[in-house]
Enzyme design. Structure first.
Site, PDB file in Angstrom:
ATOM      1  NE  ARG A 122      -2.126  17.556  17.124  1.00  0.00           N
ATOM      2  CZ  ARG A 122      -2.612  17.983  15.951  1.00  0.00           C
ATOM      3  NH1 ARG A 122      -1.934  18.849  15.221  1.00  0.00           N
ATOM      4  NH2 ARG A 122      -3.772  17.559  15.521  1.00  0.00           N
ATOM      5  CG  ASP A 139       1.576  22.414  12.092  1.00  0.00           C
ATOM      6  OD1 ASP A 139       0.723  21.949  12.866  1.00  0.00           O
ATOM      7  OD2 ASP A 139       1.726  21.993  10.930  1.00  0.00           O
ATOM      8  CG  HIS A 161      -6.426  23.190   3.414  1.00  0.00           C
ATOM      9  ND1 HIS A 161      -5.153  22.728   3.140  1.00  0.00           N
ATOM     10  CD2 HIS A 161      -6.929  22.386   4.371  1.00  0.00           C
ATOM     11  CE1 HIS A 161      -4.894  21.693   3.922  1.00  0.00           C
ATOM     12  NE2 HIS A 161      -5.954  21.463   4.677  1.00  0.00           N
ATOM     13  CE  LYS A 215      -0.290  22.397   8.364  1.00  0.00           C
ATOM     14  NZ  LYS A 215      -0.084  21.005   8.744  1.00  0.00           N
ATOM     15  CB  SER A 273      -2.387  21.777  12.816  1.00  0.00           C
ATOM     16  OG  SER A 273      -1.601  21.144  11.836  1.00  0.00           O
TER      17      SER A 273
END
Ligand code: URA
Ligand code: CA
Length: 434
Positions: A168, A161, A82, A187, A183
């Site tokens: 947010r 999320d 990621h 995922k 967050s």
């Protein structure tokens, strides 16, 4: 349990139990905790932070708020990568076939997303015929057969999320390490990976502007991953300028092809070798990082990585002949050069401005409904540290319209050419393992 008491507890800097955190997330997801209470809670976390244990429990609660992908039908250790975002980041397109060529199973769930260019799926769709509309069963069987497949994001992954991120965004609580880390990690964990390699970007074009901030986020994510039983490590890499040369969908596919041949931009190749080595090592397909790197270089030179890309593309309906003939990818009608106005050295390329320039051409999506033009984008001819002469091209624009005045202006605003020589920025700052 009452939400108001839990907000107060966090506001006063006390540690919440697993049960309390589960209460918050479950009831926020099902709507019994209203947005205003969750907003107050997010602000309390913003100021009071969370302990390692709270962060892990918060992440798991979000994972459990929706579907979780079961990859147990795939043999081997599934390693996901990621990146925390940036401009022209072609690493996923390179890494998926590259590590798959070394038997690392890549079961990639990816999105389209908003941004300067499309997401990984949009980029891959620049290959004629390629599609990600496959069901879970086919996805698993393709990964077992070819070691790599990409599927579109499932509808109900981490709904907590999704809801919280939106909240947010409008309550000035995005920029909180425990909230960002949970967050992102929720995922990745819900998507089923056994091990996770994180590429945390730092610099002007990134979320985390300094190496120190990036390190703090990286540590937070690595700790969450390892606490919940997923082997996780992070690399902190530069995003003070765009990565590689290409920013645009088809252009990045072409750049990935070049890189898989060992003929790509130096920085992109180096970052892919670094991230790839960690993926191969975590998947236990090499005994050391050095061995992993050696093997990756080997498949880049002996053509195996390129073969792997062809297999992957054709298995999902794509025309694999684009790999040998990239002119079959979508082509823009016009090209324009943006020339340097003075002699000197490139000292800065503001990644966000370059990203906006690509966006103006139509390479990315401003809203979910926007159409992407897969052919358009930019090729950087000069990177930070390069010498340049007045009149020499800094960037080539690939456009489907003749009016590129605003794009040219953005590019000039992004580039600084100074008279003194400049050294290229460090590419990989740190590796974080705990
Ligand atoms: N990206 C995410 O997915 N979540 C955040 O909170 C920030 C960036
Ligand atoms: Ca690139």
């Amino acid at each position: 349990m009452r939400m108001v008491d839990l907000i107060e507890k966090k506001r006063d800097g006390k540690e919440l139990t697993k049960e309390e955190i589960n209460f918050i997330i479950t009831n926020y997801t099902n709507g019994s905790v209203p947005d205003y209470q969750m907003a107050a809670f997010a602000m309390a976390v913003y100021f009071q932070d969370m302990t390692t244990e709270e962060r892990a429990n918060f992440t798991l609660a979000m994972v459990e708020s929706g579907d979780q992908i079961d990859l147990s039908g795939i043999e081997g250790i599934k390693v996901d990568k990621h990146s925390t975002g940036g401009v022209g980041d072609t690493t996923t397109l390179v890494l998926a076939p590259l590590v798959a060529a070394l038997n690392v199973p890549v079961a990639k769930m990816s999105g389209r997303g908003l941004g300067h260019t499309g997401g990984t799926i949009d980029k891959l769709e620049a290959v004629p015929g390629f599609h990600v509309e496959i069901d879970n069963e086919e996805f698993i069987s393709l990964v077992n057969k070819n070691k790599v497949a990409v599927i579109g994001q499932s509808g109900n992954l981490t709904p907590a999320d999704k809801k919280l991120y939106g909240l947010r965004d409008v309550t000035a609580t995005v920029n909180s390490i425990p909230l960002i880390a949970s967050s992102i990690m929720s995922k990745k964990i819900a998507a089923g990976a056994d091990a996770i390699v994180l590429d945390v970007k730092t610099g002007a074009g990134a979320f985390m502007k300094t190496v120190e901030e990036a390190e703090e986020l990286a540590k937070a994510m690595v700790q969450i991953g390892n606490t919940v039983g997923r082997n996780t490590m992070a690399v902190i890499s530069d995003m003070s300028q765009p990565l590689g040369f290409a920013i645009g969908n088809a252009l990045e596919v072409k750049e990935a092809i070049d890189t898989l041949k060992g003929q790509g931009p130096e920085d992109l190749e180096e970052l892919c070798l670094t991230l790839g080595s960690h993926m191969v090592y975590l998947a236990k397909q090499a005994e050391s990082l050095e061995e992993a790197r050696g093997k990756l270089k080997e498949v880049m030179t002996n053509g195996k990585a390129l073969e792997q890309l062809k297999t992957f593309l054709s298995a999902q309906g794509g025309d694999a002949s684009v790999v040998d003939d990239p002119s079959k990818l979508p082509q823009a009608k016009y090209t324009f050069e943006v020339d340097a106005k003075q002699d000197g050295y490139v000292s800065e390329i503001v990644a966000n401005e370059i990203g906006t320039a690509a966006m103006l051409l139509g390479a990315g999506r401003a809203t979910k409904e926007s159409e992407i033009d897969l052919a358009v984008g930019l090729m950087l001819k000069k990177k930070v540290g390069d010498q340049v002469a007045a009149g020499e091209s800094l960037v080539t624009i690939y456009s489907n319209t003749e009016d590129v005045k605003a794009v040219v202006e953005k590019i000039h605003a992004a580039y600084t050419v100074s008279s003194e020589s400049v050294t290229a920025p460090t590419l990989v700052y740190k590796e974080i393992k705990e």
